[in-house]
Design an enzyme around this catalytic site. Structure first.
Site, PDB file in Angstrom:
ATOM      1  N   HIS A  43      -6.192  11.014  -8.488  1.00  0.00           N
ATOM      2  CA  HIS A  43      -4.824  10.655  -8.119  1.00  0.00           C
ATOM      3  C   HIS A  43      -4.037  10.363  -9.401  1.00  0.00           C
ATOM      4  O   HIS A  43      -3.951   9.217  -9.843  1.00  0.00           O
ATOM      5  CB  HIS A  43      -4.819   9.424  -7.215  1.00  0.00           C
ATOM      6  CG  HIS A  43      -5.544   9.627  -5.921  1.00  0.00           C
ATOM      7  ND1 HIS A  43      -6.921   9.605  -5.836  1.00  0.00           N
ATOM      8  CD2 HIS A  43      -5.082   9.866  -4.660  1.00  0.00           C
ATOM      9  CE1 HIS A  43      -7.280   9.803  -4.580  1.00  0.00           C
ATOM     10  NE2 HIS A  43      -6.189   9.969  -3.850  1.00  0.00           N
ATOM     11  N   HIS A 275       0.647  13.080  -5.943  1.00  0.00           N
ATOM     12  CA  HIS A 275      -0.157  11.934  -5.507  1.00  0.00           C
ATOM     13  C   HIS A 275      -1.645  12.141  -5.773  1.00  0.00           C
ATOM     14  O   HIS A 275      -2.269  11.356  -6.494  1.00  0.00           O
ATOM     15  CB  HIS A 275       0.067  11.666  -4.019  1.00  0.00           C
ATOM     16  CG  HIS A 275      -0.795  10.572  -3.471  1.00  0.00           C
ATOM     17  ND1 HIS A 275      -0.487   9.244  -3.626  1.00  0.00           N
ATOM     18  CD2 HIS A 275      -1.965  10.609  -2.794  1.00  0.00           C
ATOM     19  CE1 HIS A 275      -1.436   8.502  -3.065  1.00  0.00           C
ATOM     20  NE2 HIS A 275      -2.339   9.319  -2.553  1.00  0.00           N
ATOM     21  N   GLU A 424      -7.165 -13.564  10.166  1.00  0.00           N
ATOM     22  CA  GLU A 424      -8.586 -13.339   9.898  1.00  0.00           C
ATOM     23  C   GLU A 424      -8.817 -12.337   8.765  1.00  0.00           C
ATOM     24  O   GLU A 424      -9.671 -12.552   7.897  1.00  0.00           O
ATOM     25  CB  GLU A 424      -9.298 -12.831  11.165  1.00  0.00           C
ATOM     26  CG  GLU A 424      -9.351 -13.819  12.305  1.00  0.00           C
ATOM     27  CD  GLU A 424      -8.178 -13.688  13.261  1.00  0.00           C
ATOM     28  OE1 GLU A 424      -8.252 -14.290  14.352  1.00  0.00           O
ATOM     29  OE2 GLU A 424      -7.194 -12.977  12.913  1.00  0.00           O
ATOM     30  N   HIS A 486     -13.260 -12.096  24.554  1.00  0.00           N
ATOM     31  CA  HIS A 486     -13.705 -13.000  23.501  1.00  0.00           C
ATOM     32  C   HIS A 486     -15.229 -13.071  23.375  1.00  0.00           C
ATOM     33  O   HIS A 486     -15.737 -13.752  22.486  1.00  0.00           O
ATOM     34  CB  HIS A 486     -13.171 -14.412  23.760  1.00  0.00           C
ATOM     35  CG  HIS A 486     -11.728 -14.584  23.422  1.00  0.00           C
ATOM     36  ND1 HIS A 486     -10.735 -13.767  23.916  1.00  0.00           N
ATOM     37  CD2 HIS A 486     -11.092 -15.481  22.615  1.00  0.00           C
ATOM     38  CE1 HIS A 486      -9.561 -14.154  23.445  1.00  0.00           C
ATOM     39  NE2 HIS A 486      -9.750 -15.188  22.654  1.00  0.00           N
TER      40      HIS A 486
END
Length: 682
Positions: A43, A275, A424, A486
């Site tokens: 890249h 890129h 999280e 859950h």
């Protein structure tokens, strides 16, 4: 800004204000394009676009010494857009980091080279973290900056005061983890964190406007960052912006740098073609003409290389002055600082494990392993001051805040407990940054089901072999009424599939203490604790401090009344069911052993003789775990049977949920007879 049209392809690079700095930046550009061309992949666009920013940063601001890349008080440089790896490798070579040679640049992306496609921690000195999955680096940088501030609060400016710089691309800011990281950094006022946004408005698909129209500047500003916008190729503007950012010490800073991807390419600059495509010989020849670069591939003019090497060496004086300050520090402070810097635990830390274990045995009470973990942490936090706890808004449920822990607050870093909020993914990545920084041991909690939100960061922790500790509670259908959304059933198998990740699922309070001991005894291993919400009986009551869990699996109860005919394997909250089933089978005259397997990874590391002795000769085996079977086949074989989950869970009382899915001692006994019959028929 992100919603603007991309700059047009340029035939001639904009004229620099400082030709000498342009020449220095071109060293990065041509090493990058030459390496990508030789590898036929890579890249080149971002390294070429960000070369001017990197040059000013390293020449005028970075505190580092190429001769000692591990110097503790160095500035940290994180490349979040890790596909731009040749930018980092070029900098390491140019500044004189010993193990980043010209030959390594020529071996870019080749097997066993130090120049992997994306930067990999420990592959070469100067690589602070493994990056590549976009957004991870900016979240890591929050952890680096937090660690610096926490250690600064403990040891003062003389021993710990440095900056964290992070390069981020458009893709990093599109990833959701970036929002968690940006918000967290702004809330905690991490003034020693400076981010450089490579605002080139190009992604692989084309202009960023194809997919995003966010006002990134306003997003950072809304999260409490100091924000500036500059021309990323104007070296005076770059220098002024960094100076201004360093003057703002109560906010993190973002410098939006408008750049041209593939700067210098005659036809591909400013387009997606720059890129990730190998540029081709004609494009490189055109870049040499455009930028006035006469040197052949991989050759840096001696005057420029000499100046880069001087940049790499200029930090030696600062490093030596820092070393003198360490020597001059009060003896107690110096000893504690050096111990942490060396990654050594306090000499008597294991007395904390012994104390917790003794308390469990003395009480004899039922206890959820999440509660047992909290009780262990009460002892460990006092014995190991570098422990940094935290939770993603589940502190009372995860039991992660030990007695006496002081909370870290915005601008107040003297504590040892973090409120990560409902972030999280950001929490897990920030903990990796804290672990990588050194001097601290991070652990953080959430529900095991939400390990899915943490998984990319958990995977990278395992890949980097760093001691990041993930405390995951509510580990099964035993959480009851919250129901299948859950209740984790497949997460244990998925986590155990991650190479090098030690997944611990203790079966009682004593095993919980042993698992914590094993984790802290292993500095180069990521670990995850899967802990129960529901209470379970104390099964281990024997005196002494032998850590049976440290081998990953062990014979919890051997068969009585003759040679073993059956082996029951279990973990966690189902271990007591295995014990109950064994008692019933023994009464039926079937000599049965129970094997506890709190950590499969550690068990697999044992020698063959030990594993055979634990599993036994019998082929009649039953595994019981309130999760999916995947992975247990290795231990139970073709004739073995499994008692556990084959679907998602259900909402209801814990006892009713276990009954619904037929996970109980009676089911284990019934299944045991099936495997015994199967073996007998052979």
């Amino acid at each position: 800004m992100a919603d603007a049209a991309p700059p047009p392809a340029v035939k001639t690079a904009p004229k620099p204000r400082d030709q000498h700095l342009r020449d220095m930046a071109d060293c990065i550009r041509f090493l990058s394009m030459d390496a990508v061309q030789q590898a036929k992949s890579g890249h080149p666009g971002a390294p070429m676009g960000m070369a001017d920013i990197a040059t000013v940063l390293f020449r005028d601001f970075m505190q580092f010494d190429a001769a000692d890349p591990h110097w503790f008080d160095r500035d940290r440089f994180v490349l979040s857009n890790g596909h731009a790896s040749m930018l980092l490798y070029s900098l390491l070579y140019l500044t004189g980091v010993k193990d980043m040679t010209l030959e390594e640049l020529k071996r870019f992306r080749q097997i066993d080279s130090k120049t992997a496609g994306h930067p990999e921690y420990k592959h070469a000195d100067g690589i602070e973290t493994t990056t590549g999955p976009l957004g991870q680096g900016i979240a890591n940088s929050v952890g680096f900056a937090l660690a610096e501030r926490i250690l600064n609060a403990r040891f003062g400016d003389d021993l710990c005061k440095h900056w964290t710089y992070v390069f981020v691309g458009d893709g990093c800011l599109m990833e959701g983890i970036s929002e968690e990281a940006i918000s967290m950094a702004g809330h905690y006022k991490l003034g020693h964190l400076i981010a450089f946004w490579d605002n080139n408005s190009i992604t692989i698909d084309g202009p960023t406007r194809l997919a995003v129209s966010d006002l990134e500047i306003e997003r950072f500003r809304a999260s409490g960052w100091h924000v500036q916008e500059i021309d990323g190729h104007d070296t005076d503007a770059i220098r002024d912006a960094i100076t201004a950012a360093r003057a703002v010490t109560d906010k993190p800073s973002m410098i939006a740098c408008k750049t041209i991807i593939g700067f210098g390419f005659p036809t591909k600059a400013g387009t997606q073609k720059a890129h990730s495509d190998a540029p081709g010989e004609d494009e490189i020849a055109g870049a040499r003409k455009t930028l006035g670069w006469d040197s052949p591939p991989f050759v840096i003019p001696e005057p420029l290389l000499r100046e880069w090497r001087e940049i790499g060496a200029k930090g030696r004086a600062a490093r030596m002055a820092w070393a003198d300050r360490v020597k001059a520090a009060p003896a107690k402070l110096r000893t504690e600082f050096e111990r942490r810097n060396d990654g050594k635990l306090p000499a008597d830390w294991q007395t904390a494990i012994a104390a917790a274990r003794a308390e469990f045995i003395a009480s004899g009470k039922e206890m959820a392993t999440r509660s047992a973990s909290g009780a262990v942490l009460d002892h460990l936090a006092a014995a190991i001051p570098e422990l940094i706890g935290g939770s993603a808004d589940l502190t009372p449920s995860n039991n992660t805040k030990a007695k006496g822990m002081i909370e870290i607050k915005p601008g107040e870093y003297g504590g040892t407990y973090m409120h990560y909020g409902v972030r999280e993914h950001g929490m897990a990545a920030a903990m990796n940054g804290i672990a990588l920084h050194g001097g601290l041991i991070p652990y953080g909690g959430t529900f095991l089901c939400f390990s899915d939100y943490c998984r990319p960061s958990i995977r990278l922790a395992a890949m980097m072999l760093v001691r990041t500790i993930f405390v995951m509670t509510h580990d099964s259908i035993g959480l009851g009424e919250d129901g299948p959304t859950h209740q984790p059933v497949e997460q244990l198998a998925a986590l155990r599939a991650i190479p090098h990740l030690a997944v611990y699922r203790p079966g009682d309070p004593v095993e919980t203490a042993e698992c914590w001991e094993a984790i802290l005894n292993t500095p180069r291993q990521a670990a995850l604790l899967a802990l129960s919400r529901q209470p379970m009986p104390l099964l281990r009551r024997e005196p002494g401090n032998e850590n049976k869990s440290a081998k990953g699996g062990y014979v919890f109860q051997e068969a009585d009344g003759g040679e073993r005919k059956l082996t029951i394997l279990s973990t966690g909250s189902e271990l007591h069911l295995a014990v109950q089933a064994r008692e019933m089978l023994q009464k039926q005259g079937i000599p049965t052993a129970v094997v506890s397997m709190p950590c499969r990874l550690l068990f697999q590391e044992q020698d063959a003789a030990y594993k055979k002795a634990v599993l036994g000769k019998t082929r009649a085996r039953v595994a019981v775990e309130a999760a999916v079977e995947l992975g247990w086949e290795r231990y139970i074989g073709l004739e073995g049977r499994f008692v556990g989950m084959h679907s998602f869970g259900a909402s209801g009382k814990i006892a009713d949920v276990y009954k619904k899915f037929d996970i109980n001692a009676e089911a284990v006994v019934r299944t045991a007879h099936e495997t015994l019959a199967e073996v007998a028929a052979l």
